[in-house]
Each structure stands twice: as C-alpha cells, then as structure tokens.
Scaffold this motif. Structure first.
Motif, PDB file in Angstrom:
ATOM      1  N   PHE A  27      38.669  39.741  36.133  1.00 25.72           N
ATOM      2  CA  PHE A  27      39.841  39.003  36.588  1.00 25.72           C
ATOM      3  C   PHE A  27      41.077  39.370  35.763  1.00 25.72           C
ATOM      4  O   PHE A  27      42.170  39.550  36.299  1.00 25.72           O
ATOM      5  N   ILE A  28      40.908  39.464  34.460  1.00 27.30           N
ATOM      6  CA  ILE A  28      42.035  39.767  33.578  1.00 27.30           C
ATOM      7  C   ILE A  28      42.657  41.113  33.942  1.00 27.30           C
ATOM      8  O   ILE A  28      43.894  41.237  34.042  1.00 27.30           O
ATOM      9  N   GLU A  29      41.822  42.132  34.150  1.00 27.88           N
ATOM     10  CA  GLU A  29      42.358  43.447  34.515  1.00 27.88           C
ATOM     11  C   GLU A  29      43.087  43.389  35.844  1.00 27.88           C
ATOM     12  O   GLU A  29      44.156  44.001  36.006  1.00 27.88           O
ATOM     13  N   LEU A  30      42.536  42.683  36.790  1.00 27.29           N
ATOM     14  CA  LEU A  30      43.158  42.564  38.102  1.00 27.29           C
ATOM     15  C   LEU A  30      44.506  41.853  38.018  1.00 27.29           C
ATOM     16  O   LEU A  30      45.510  42.312  38.571  1.00 27.29           O
ATOM     17  N   TYR A  31      44.549  40.740  37.286  1.00 28.68           N
ATOM     18  CA  TYR A  31      45.802  39.983  37.185  1.00 28.68           C
ATOM     19  C   TYR A  31      46.835  40.714  36.336  1.00 28.68           C
ATOM     20  O   TYR A  31      48.042  40.601  36.593  1.00 28.68           O
ATOM     21  N   ARG A  32      46.379  41.473  35.347  1.00 28.97           N
ATOM     22  CA  ARG A  32      47.330  42.254  34.549  1.00 28.97           C
ATOM     23  C   ARG A  32      48.033  43.283  35.439  1.00 28.97           C
ATOM     24  O   ARG A  32      49.263  43.461  35.365  1.00 28.97           O
ATOM     25  N   GLU A  33      47.276  43.967  36.286  1.00 28.42           N
ATOM     26  CA  GLU A  33      47.873  44.953  37.190  1.00 28.42           C
ATOM     27  C   GLU A  33      48.905  44.302  38.115  1.00 28.42           C
ATOM     28  O   GLU A  33      49.983  44.851  38.348  1.00 28.42           O
ATOM     29  N   ARG A  34      48.589  43.106  38.595  1.00 27.55           N
ATOM     30  CA  ARG A  34      49.504  42.430  39.513  1.00 27.55           C
ATOM     31  C   ARG A  34      50.719  41.871  38.769  1.00 27.55           C
ATOM     32  O   ARG A  34      51.837  41.878  39.313  1.00 27.55           O
ATOM     33  N   ARG A  35      50.504  41.418  37.548  1.00 26.86           N
ATOM     34  CA  ARG A  35      51.648  41.004  36.721  1.00 26.86           C
ATOM     35  C   ARG A  35      52.599  42.174  36.507  1.00 26.86           C
ATOM     36  O   ARG A  35      53.819  42.045  36.627  1.00 26.86           O
ATOM     37  N   ASP A  36      52.031  43.339  36.182  1.00 30.48           N
ATOM     38  CA  ASP A  36      52.861  44.513  35.934  1.00 30.48           C
ATOM     39  C   ASP A  36      53.635  44.915  37.180  1.00 30.48           C
ATOM     40  O   ASP A  36      54.819  45.286  37.094  1.00 30.48           O
ATOM     41  N   ALA A  37      52.983  44.844  38.341  1.00 26.62           N
ATOM     42  CA  ALA A  37      53.682  45.169  39.590  1.00 26.62           C
ATOM     43  C   ALA A  37      54.851  44.226  39.817  1.00 26.62           C
ATOM     44  O   ALA A  37      55.928  44.634  40.276  1.00 26.62           O
ATOM     45  N   THR A  38      54.660  42.962  39.480  1.00 21.06           N
ATOM     46  CA  THR A  38      55.722  41.971  39.644  1.00 21.06           C
ATOM     47  C   THR A  38      56.887  42.254  38.714  1.00 21.06           C
ATOM     48  O   THR A  38      58.047  42.323  39.143  1.00 21.06           O
TER      49      THR A  38
END
Length: 465
Positions: free
Chosen positions: A321-332
């Motif tokens: 989950f952390i890796e997935l949310y980090r990628e989406r945070r970065d995209a944002t």
C-alpha cells in the motif's frame, strides 16, 4: 505553504433552524440536537464521483484492489463454513478477545507496548469509537479543541453532541503548541469546560501534515500541565512513505490519551472494524455505550480481521500500500507543480491520503465546485473541515484511489478551472491575480500588458507555456 487557518478563534456555527411544518409535519418534534445536522461535503459528492467521466480527487477510498482478493475471499469463506456457529452469532460488547490481542500487536509498531487486550474496545470503525468517546465525555455546551482544519466526520460527531468546537492553529509542523496553550487560557478565562483535545497527529485528514517529534513532546507537556484529555485519532500512522512509524501520543501517556485505531486504511474499509484503547474505567463506560447503541460489533467482520492478521502477510501488504500511495502522491505533487497557477499553494504529505490546497487570493472553493464538476473533476471544499465557516479558500485533494494517469488528468482539469476563475475575477477586477492571465483596463498610470498564459491552459500535461 501558507497558514492552514485563516482565523484560529472560536467556535461552532449557529444551529440550522428546523424545517417548516408544512414541509415536514414532524418538524416541531425533533430533538434540539438535530437542528444543526447537515450532510457532509464529502457525502454530498457521492452521486457525482460515481460518474465514470468524473475524475474524483474527493473521497478517501483506500485502494482495496491491491489486496490479494482471492486469498481474502477464500479466508472469509473458510471462516463461515468452519466457524459459522460463532462468526454468525452475537458476540461480546467489548469485541472478540483474539482480535483484541492482535490489535495490541498492531499498536506496538507505533511504540504502544504496554497496552492490554482488556483495555481495547472493538468498534464499528473508528468513527463509532469517536462517537462513543464523545457520548461518554461531552455534555451540550462543552468545548472540544480541534486542529484547524479537522476531520469532517469528527466535526459531525461533535455537532450532534451539541459541543462547541474551538479550532487550534496548525502549520507545516502540525498543531502549534503555543496556540493550544492560548486556546486553553482563553477557555479558562471564559469559564468554558474543555473536555478534550481531538488530534490527528499522523498524515492529517485533511491537511496531510504530521506533528513533529519535538511538538509531540510539547503538546503532551501542555496537556499534563493543564490536565487536558487527548483523543488521538490515528488511522494513517502505518502509511508513512519515507520513515518508520512515529511514536504515538498514547505511548507517552497511558492515562491522559485515548487512542482510536482502524483497519479501514490498512486492510478493508468495508469490514468496518476499528478500536478504542482507553484506561479501564473509561473502557467500562465505552462498553456500556456500545451495548446501548449496537449491542455488539459484528462477529463475522471481527473474525475476518483476526484471521487476516493470523494467516496473511499483513505487514508486507502495508508496504505494498505504501508504495502504491507514494506513487500516487508523487503524481499529484508533480502535476500540481507543473500546472497550478501562481498564488496556489499546497501541503506535501509524507504519508497518508491527502493534499491540502490553498487557492489564489479571492477564490472560493465551494463556489467554484459546480464549475469543477462541469469540467469532470471533483474535490472536497475546505469549508467542510471547519466548525465555524472558515476554509473557503481551501480544498482537499485525495490521491489514494485514482491511478496516477487519472490523477494527472484530474489535476489538469482542476488547474484549468482555477485559471478560468482567475480570468473571471480579473475581468470584474475583484482580485489581484498578479500577472497570471490578468488584463486590466489601460489607465494613465497602468498601461495595457499582454496576458501571460500559464501551463494550465495546455491540452496535455507535458505542454509548456
């Protein structure tokens, strides 16, 4: 980032009058506590964000598709077939003993190593836990201190309890200890009865910021000096992107802190399993309140969570989950940096689900919302996260659910809406938009200048001005 709070002072807005009897024949029979009830800004968006053409940066829905759904499905099926007589029956008002043991294991990851299963009360999500704590401690007219902004679901609970909310200033390092002490002094001078501080120290909802280690110590020192109860709401604490979980406030003081936890963000929100960790005397009151409210939490979902913790690699799943949310945070963050017009600012979370965005001066997120929906992008206006009408210039953006490409497209659409709002205000000369697409009438003092078009006008994320 500019200050999170336009005005850190008082308190809840006036109750909404009851509906006219001709519209509602039972209007004169409702309890006084219902008069201020209203739909939250998030719930009001549900019908919009479900449309396939809308990119939703609104709801904080976890990415449950990242779970091993086949394994979870088999696990739940085996529970029912093998333990149906227990999983489908009434249970204890305090919750399943095995689950309470495993909850203590989970909390140990945040430094809470002295918790006993006897101090844990299982709830229907941490939302029920907060409602129970409020029922046990708060009388109408009591004051609750809460960060500004604060979780919209908590504000609804406090409003239903007829409490008065006094907001306390936050900045990039979280709750400001000096502002907390000032609020306590003000309340004492007015003769207010402050029941507790409600705080989300990790990856705050909606602000996305985290209370620093230094400030945690200061907040607890103030709480001790003023004999202040602290309610620590911590659904995101294990979802940090760049560091190990921080030590919980409860790990510093077992008697002064009531801790709320949840499996909604680290396993499944649909199972609705949370908990309260409280001293034994408080636990007794919470169990009685639970039995009066729902009799007992659902047995099947408790057994499912306990079995998941016993049989599945749940700590590895949290890392996924952390890796997935980090990628989406970065995209944002990358998209906001590339596309948002000057005058816009936002927080930079290092965990959790949310970015808190401040619009250029003069813009109102609530008034802008219909135009954003027309542009097929959704967000939550900031006004919903304050008890006193503040926050019109803010919005919450959630990156946990959409895929990165959807996030980029959603931010592109949102940036164009913000730009259009700036154009509108510039046309009517109501705000100073700087040089960004601002064209003012020529005067002897101010010559006409060519408009400057920012990157939000681009048709693709990669276009440059």
């Amino acid at each position: 980032m500019s200050s999170l709070t336009p005005d850190p002072s008082v308190s809840a807005s006036a109750p909404v009058p009851a509906r006219h009897p001709r519209l509602d024949p039972l209007a004169d029979r409702y309890a006084a506590r219902t008069h201020g009830m209203k739909s939250s800004e998030i719930r009001a968006l549900f019908s919009v964000v479900s449309r396939p053409e809308v990119v939703s940066l609104a709801g904080g829905m976890p990415a449950v598709t990242a779970l091993p759904l086949d394994a979870v499905g088999s696990m739940i099926g085996e529970l029912v077939s093998g333990m149906g007589a227990q999983t489908l029956q009434y249970g204890s008002g305090q919750g399943d003993p095995r689950l309470r043991e495993r909850i203590c294991d989970v909390m140990a990851l945040e430094g809470i190593t002295d918790a006993s299963p006897s101090e844990v009360v299982v709830t229907v999500g941490s939302q029920q836990g907060l409602d129970l704590v409020t029922r046990v401690f708060v009388d109408p007219g009591d004051v609750i201190l809460a960060e500004a902004p604060s979780y919209v679901g908590a504000l609804g609970v406090f409003q239903a309890a007829q409490a008065r909310v006094q907001h306390v200033l936050m900045d990039d390092d979280g709750l400001v200890p000096e502002a907390l002490e000032d609020a306590l002094i003000e309340c004492r001078a007015r003769g207010d009865k402050v029941k507790f501080l409600y705080t989300i120290p990790n990856f705050h909802n909606p602000a996305g910021i985290t209370l620093t280690e230094e400030r945690r110590a200061k907040v607890m020192e103030i709480a001790d000096r003023y004999d202040l109860l602290v309610v620590e709401d911590n659904p995101y604490g294990l979802l940090g992107f760049d560091r190990e979980p921080m030590k919980a406030l409860r790990a510093r003081d077992a008697e002064r802190v009531i801790y709320l936890g949840s499996f909604s963000k680290t396993f499944s929100p649909g199972l609705r399993v949370g908990w309260v960790l409280a001293p034994l005397a408080v636990r007794e009151k919470l169990v009685l309140a639970t039995e009066a409210q729902v009799l007992c939490p659902p047995s099947l979902t408790q057994y499912a969570v306990a079995r998941y913790l016993d049989t599945q690699p749940w700590q590895q799943q949290i890392k996924t989950f952390i890796e997935l949310y980090r990628e989406r945070r970065d995209a944002t963050l990358d998209s906001l940096t590339a596309l948002m017009p000057p005058g816009t600012s936002w927080t930079r979370p290092d965990g959790g689900f949310y970015v808190w965005l401040k619009l250029p001066a003069g813009l109102d997120a609530k008034r802008m919302q219909p135009r954003a929906v027309s542009a097929h992008v959704a967000y939550v206006p900031g006004i919903g996260f304050y008890a006193d009408g503040q926050g019109t210039e803010y919005m919450r953006l959630s990156y946990c659910y959409p895929e990165p490409d959807q996030i980029r497209e959603g931010v592109r659409r949102l940036a164009r809406v913000v730009e259009a709002e700036l154009d509108l205000h510039s046309t009517f000369d109501t705000v100073d938009t700087g040089r960004f697409r601002a064209v003012r009438p020529a005067t002897p003092q101010v010559p006409v200048v060519e408009p400057i078009t920012g990157p939000a006008s681009s048709d693709t994320v990669g276009d440059q001005p």
